[in-house]
Design a protein around this motif. Structure first.
Motif, short mmCIF file in Angstrom:
data_model
loop_
_atom_site.label_atom_id
_atom_site.label_comp_id
_atom_site.label_asym_id
_atom_site.label_seq_id
_atom_site.Cartn_x
_atom_site.Cartn_y
_atom_site.Cartn_z
N ASN A 18 -23.33 28.40 -7.82
CA ASN A 18 -22.58 28.88 -8.95
C ASN A 18 -21.32 28.06 -9.18
N SER A 19 -21.24 26.89 -8.56
CA SER A 19 -19.98 26.16 -8.61
C SER A 19 -19.82 25.44 -9.93
N GLU A 20 -18.59 24.99 -10.14
CA GLU A 20 -18.31 24.27 -11.38
C GLU A 20 -19.02 22.94 -11.41
N THR A 21 -19.18 22.34 -10.23
CA THR A 21 -19.84 21.03 -10.24
C THR A 21 -21.29 21.15 -10.65
N ALA A 22 -21.88 22.33 -10.43
CA ALA A 22 -23.28 22.48 -10.85
C ALA A 22 -23.40 22.41 -12.35
N SER A 23 -22.31 22.68 -13.05
CA SER A 23 -22.40 22.62 -14.50
C SER A 23 -22.54 21.19 -14.99
N LYS A 24 -22.33 20.22 -14.08
CA LYS A 24 -22.51 18.83 -14.52
C LYS A 24 -23.98 18.54 -14.75
N GLU A 25 -24.85 19.27 -14.05
CA GLU A 25 -26.29 19.00 -14.23
C GLU A 25 -26.73 19.56 -15.57
N LYS A 26 -27.60 18.84 -16.23
CA LYS A 26 -28.06 19.31 -17.54
C LYS A 26 -29.42 19.95 -17.37
N PRO A 27 -29.45 21.27 -17.41
CA PRO A 27 -30.77 21.91 -17.21
C PRO A 27 -31.61 21.76 -18.46
N SER A 28 -32.86 21.49 -18.29
CA SER A 28 -33.75 21.40 -19.44
C SER A 28 -34.82 22.44 -19.26
N LYS A 29 -35.01 23.25 -20.27
CA LYS A 29 -35.89 24.40 -20.12
C LYS A 29 -37.33 23.96 -19.91
N GLU A 31 -36.12 36.20 -7.55
CA GLU A 31 -35.30 35.01 -7.58
C GLU A 31 -36.18 33.78 -7.58
N LYS A 32 -36.14 33.06 -8.70
CA LYS A 32 -36.89 31.80 -8.71
C LYS A 32 -35.89 30.70 -8.43
N LEU A 33 -36.28 29.76 -7.64
CA LEU A 33 -35.35 28.71 -7.23
C LEU A 33 -35.29 27.64 -8.30
N LEU A 34 -34.07 27.20 -8.51
CA LEU A 34 -33.84 26.27 -9.60
C LEU A 34 -34.28 24.88 -9.21
N VAL A 35 -35.01 24.27 -10.10
CA VAL A 35 -35.43 22.89 -9.84
C VAL A 35 -35.15 22.09 -11.10
N LEU A 36 -34.59 20.92 -10.93
CA LEU A 36 -34.18 20.11 -12.07
C LEU A 36 -34.98 18.82 -12.11
N PRO A 37 -34.95 18.19 -13.26
CA PRO A 37 -35.64 16.90 -13.32
C PRO A 37 -34.97 15.86 -12.45
N CYS A 38 -35.72 14.80 -12.16
CA CYS A 38 -35.32 13.86 -11.12
C CYS A 38 -34.07 13.09 -11.49
N GLY A 39 -33.98 12.68 -12.76
CA GLY A 39 -32.85 11.84 -13.16
C GLY A 39 -31.51 12.55 -12.99
N PRO A 40 -31.33 13.69 -13.67
CA PRO A 40 -30.07 14.39 -13.50
C PRO A 40 -29.79 14.77 -12.06
N ALA A 41 -30.85 15.05 -11.30
CA ALA A 41 -30.62 15.40 -9.90
C ALA A 41 -30.01 14.23 -9.14
N ALA A 42 -30.57 13.05 -9.38
CA ALA A 42 -30.03 11.88 -8.68
C ALA A 42 -28.58 11.62 -9.10
N VAL A 43 -28.34 11.75 -10.42
CA VAL A 43 -26.97 11.56 -10.89
C VAL A 43 -26.04 12.58 -10.25
N GLY A 44 -26.54 13.84 -10.17
CA GLY A 44 -25.72 14.88 -9.57
C GLY A 44 -25.38 14.57 -8.12
N ILE A 45 -26.38 14.11 -7.38
CA ILE A 45 -26.12 13.79 -5.97
C ILE A 45 -25.09 12.68 -5.87
N MET A 46 -25.24 11.65 -6.70
CA MET A 46 -24.26 10.55 -6.67
C MET A 46 -22.86 11.05 -6.95
N LEU A 47 -22.75 11.91 -8.00
CA LEU A 47 -21.42 12.38 -8.36
C LEU A 47 -20.80 13.23 -7.26
#
Lengths: 791, 114
Positions: free
Chosen positions: A484-495, A516-532
């Motif tokens: 629920n952190s603010e940094t998670a808002s950097k990821e762009k979720p795509s429905k 509770e379904k676990l959130l999974v994001l596409p690969c590109g934003p995930a990689a960018v998120g990890i880098m950031l």
């Protein structure tokens, strides 16, 4: 007791330990194939994860230890500041004379002529710990000196504190979050500031005791085991021995219990976690001499007793509820409430009458100044004058806890995480009152941001891992985010690309107790998120190392400055104390402002009038009055206290801003608080504090001015004060009652000796001293000032 | 009023009936708790008679009674078969924890008694 009929929401499953895979994914993004689900492969992975965890913890401990060594590398292995010198002296005494002498020690080298009962007024945890380490090492024939052990106690215990943070966060969330939080705590600047190598102060071991006590409390709450409750009480005992801040624990835990009761989370584990702690804890706290009977008589502990009673009432209610049918239970409740309320009012009335009869409502001065921030400045100027008791500025939050101020996560909400949230909120409030308490905020901030970062990393790495494995879309719909952190808002979720993790492989969704379904994001934003996130952590690390090296490693007994012609080292303090040690008699008394008391007794080994313990306000006010009076009155005050030497700190030649002239107004205020003939307005010109030609005559005639600026004009011919940045007012004057005996190389410390009384008095004033004092009294009355109590 | 008394009697009857159904080992623990609390109350009464000097002895006496009562209640919680949270805790382990905590408590009491 039976289990409650209204069971708490089904969050119990969340308390089960997370699989070691979480440790894995936080440590390295690429994992082995998750299809190796066979028992042997799983066990091997568990073992590998465990070894990796242990190795990472070892590295974190090393990091915590080594980041605090900057001061030893840049300066030398020396004890810093003021308070640590007292602790060092006490440890020396302990190592030389043993424990029994230490408990019974009456120190006559300080607070002359009152002395100080060391055994009953010191928190023994730190000195006993360091003494034990020294004794252990020496008995193993490792001959480390007491000073070395004292200097390095703080880094060792900060490593212990980061391991305790790992344990606490693991209890609340899981091993991955634990490792993250431990790594963050090892480096957080506000903790470094009080535990750098050489800062031998109570907080060095107290923060470790605090975190460890919280860990054991959360562990008892989660497991309901009496064994951990006993350990919790013992750890609380260690905390009481170490620091006056133990009142934070004994008020935070009852608050949390009350929160749990009020939000309907009462369970029998709560009773097991709280009730034995209170009884054992109160007894153990009363065992420590400095606390003594305060453990049952001061308001700081009343909250714990009140919640103890409330908990028993609630437990009884749940028990009876389990025994009776609902209708009868209602009858019982109405009956009990009518009787119980009457009894409650009676008891409350008695209690309030008792408490209201004491002027401070039972709280000690220091605690009151925490609850009411304006209390100290109104009533106790000494507490208000200490620099570390001032409220912090906003930039100091960023300096001390950096990006952690923006990261925080406490989902899922369980007993443990509600405790962490309460801890964070209360410590934020108290850190806003006193900058010294930023230290208590640091572990809370580290733990919660560790949870946030670990959650973010696990989501992102799971996205990358999952994207690589499966290629078909199997899901739709929204899901709850884990992080629920603010940094998670950097990821762009795509429905479109949300997938359902592992639910498709394993058990059906009906098996899960939440949707509770676990959130999974596409690969590109995930990689960018990890880098950031990695870059963010990199900034944090750089800031911490910079803060440790530049800002918090100064020993403040040795000063350095860089100029165009190289590095200057100002070792004036030790020069002065060394001179005093070798050139004065052992029984000579030295008067100075209370800041330097501990250092004088420890390094110069001379008796002082007042020191940093500041327990006697009148004595300090006496010294302040003497410093603010003209020479003759000051001489009389000092000679009535058998003082032989006076020490002042003067920074005007080199520009050292924390000298006695800058502290002088506090001396006037504190002195004026007890002796009304010292009025602050006399020393200010139009409300401004100045010592140049516009200074008031009272200011320019005061002892402090004369002792600081005696012969100062000889340095540059004009008397330019580099701190105040103007020329001084009175340049050429002689001292009549004092003589200068020593001035250090850069004029930072100046030592004066009281001149003995003249043998023969000439002139109109004959032998009778009564005649002299009566004429003095006449002249005082002529001026119209208040009567000076020393005449 | 008569309804209140009849309600009260019904209440007490059903309470005692429900309590009689508890197993014997729990009842023994309950008796121990009552004994400890009664001892504490006697000590407080005695303190009211003769004054509270020496205070540390009074504190250690009262707190040892209350402490052992609290620990016995914890033991009862852990041993009670109706408690679903503790169903895989063997009662021997619960009793061993109880003994350990009592040892710590009484060690501290001995130290504080003066």
């Amino acid at each position: 007791l039976k289990e409650t009929s209204a069971s708490p929401p089904p969050l119990l499953f969340l308390l089960s330990p997370h699989p070691p895979e979480l440790c894995f994914s936080a440590a390295m993004p690429q994992t082995q194939s998750s299809t190796a689900a066979s028992g042997g492969g799983g066990r091997l992975r568990d073992a590998f994860g465990g070894v990796l965890c242990a190795f990472t913890l070892l590295l974190i401990g090393l990091l915590a230890f080594s980041i605090r060594l900057f001061s030893v590398i840049k300066y030398e292995s020396v004890i810093h500041e003021f308070d640590p010198y007292f602790n060092y002296r006490v440890t020396q005494f302990l190592s030389k004379n043993g424990v029994y002498e230490f408990w019974n020690w009456f120190d006559d080298r300080t607070w002359y002529p009152l002395g100080r009962v060391i055994g009953g007024t010191v928190y023994p945890g730190l000195t006993l710990t360091a003494g034990t380490i020294w004794w252990l090492l020496n008995s193993l024939n490792i001959p480390l000196s007491v000073e070395t052990v004292c200097v390095f106690t703080a880094p060792i215990f900060s490593a212990n504190a980061s391991w305790a943070t790992y344990l606490l966060t693991k209890e609340a969330r899981g091993p991955g979050a634990g490792l993250m939080a431990a790594a963050i705590l090892a480096m957080v600047p506000s903790y470094i500031s009080r535990s750098v190598a050489g800062s031998y102060d109570n907080e060095a071991v107290a923060i470790f005791a605090l975190i460890f006590t919280f860990y054991l409390y959360v562990k008892t709450l989660n497991t309901g085991s009496l064994f951990y409750a006993a350990l919790n009480s013992l750890s609380y005992f260690y905390m009481v021995c170490s620091w006056g801040g133990y009142t934070f624990i004994i008020n935070l835990i009852p608050m949390h219990v009350l929160l749990c009761i009020v939000t309907g989370r009462y369970s029998s584990r709560l009773y097991i976690a709280y009730a034995p702690l209170i009884v054992l804890g109160t007894l153990l706290a009363a065992l420590v001499p400095v606390v003594g009977f305060n453990a049952v008589m001061t308001s700081e502990h009343f909250a714990s007793f009140l919640v103890f009673i409330i908990l028993h009432v609630v437990a009884m209610v749940y028990y009876i509820k389990g025994l009776l049918t609902p209708r009868l239970f209602k009858v019982a409740m109405t009956f009990v409430i009518t009787v119980g309320l009457a009894v409650c009012f009676a008891v409350a009335a008695v209690l309030i009458a008792l408490v209201a009869s004491s002027p401070t409502k039972g709280w000690s001065g220091r605690s009151l100044s925490l609850l009411d921030p304006t209390y100290a400045s109104k009533y106790i100027p000494i507490i208000a004058s200490v620099s570390e008791h001032q409220p912090p500025t906003w930039p100091s939050y960023f300096m001390d806890i950096n990006v952690l101020a923006f990261l925080s996560c406490f989902l899922p909400l369980s007993d443990a995480s509600s405790f962490l949230v309460l801890y964070l909120v209360t410590s934020v409030y108290f850190s806003g009152v006193m900058v010294r308490l930023m230290l208590v905020l640091a572990p809370a901030a580290c733990i919660l941001s560790g949870i946030a970062l670990s959650g973010a990393f696990s989501v992102l790495t799971r996205s990358m891992k999952f994207q690589r494995q499966t290629s078909e879309n199997a899901g739709d719909g929204s899901s709850n985010a884990l992080a629920n952190s603010e940094t998670a808002s950097k990821e762009k979720p795509s429905k479109k690309n949300r997938k359902r993790d592992k639910d498709s492989e394993g058990s059906s969704p009906a098996d899960h107790m939440t949707e509770e379904k676990l959130l999974v994001l596409p690969c590109g934003p995930a990689a960018v998120g990890i880098m950031l996130l990695i870059i963010l952590s990199g900034f944090y690390v750089i800031h911490c190392v910079w803060a440790a090296a530049e800002a918090y490693s100064a020993p403040s007994i040795v000063l350095t400055s860089r100029s165009h012609d190289g590095l200057h080292v100002f070792d004036d303090f030790r020069e002065a104390y060394g001179w005093m040690r070798h050139n004065t008699d052992v029984d000579d008394k030295v008067a100075s402002w209370w800041d330097y008391g501990y250092q004088t007794t420890a390094m110069a080994n001379r008796t002082v009038l007042v020191d940093n313990n500041t327990w006697n306000n009148t004595h300090i006010a006496t010294v302040g009055t003497a410093m603010a009076s003209p020479e003759k009155e000051a001489w009389e005050i000092f000679s009535s206290l058998d003082v032989k030497y006076v020490l002042v700190v003067f920074g005007g030649l080199i520009g050292y801003p924390s000298d006695d002239i800058n502290k002088f107004l506090w001396m006037v205020r504190i002195g004026g608080g007890v002796f009304p003939h010292i009025k602050e307005a006399d020393y200010l010109r139009d409300g401004n504090y100045c010592v140049d030609a516009h200074g008031t005559p009272t200011m320019l005639n005061s002892l402090m001015y004369k002792l600081c600026y005696y012969r100062f004009v000889e340095t540059d011919g004009k008397g330019f004060d580099r701190v105040r940045r103007y020329e001084i007012g009175k340049k050429h004057f002689k001292l009549t009652h004092f003589e200068e005996v020593f001035t250090t190389h850069h004029w930072m410390v100046r030592v004066y000796k009281l001149k003995p009384q003249k043998n023969r008095v000439r002139g109109k004033l004959k032998l009778k001293p009564a005649g002299r004092s009566s004429s003095k009294a006449n002249s005082m009355r002529k001026i119209g000032g208040k009567k000076n109590p020393w005449q | 009023m008569p309804r209140a008394t009849s309600d009260a009697r019904l209440l007490i009857q059903s309470l005692s009936k429900a309590y009689a159904a508890t197993p014997t080992n729990l009842k023994i623990i309950d008796m121990y708790v009552v004994f400890a609390v009664a001892t504490a109350l006697i000590q407080v009464g005695y303190m009211g008679l003769v004054g509270s000097f020496p205070f540390n002895s009074f504190l250690s006496g009262v707190l040892s009674c209350i402490g052992t009562a609290v620990l016995a209640v914890c033991l009862r919680i852990q041993v009670n078969k109706d408690n679903k949270e503790f169903k895989d805790l063997p009662p021997e382990r619960a009793f061993a924890d109880f003994v350990l905590c009592n040892l710590v408590l009484h060690l501290v009491i001995m130290n504080f008694l003066g």
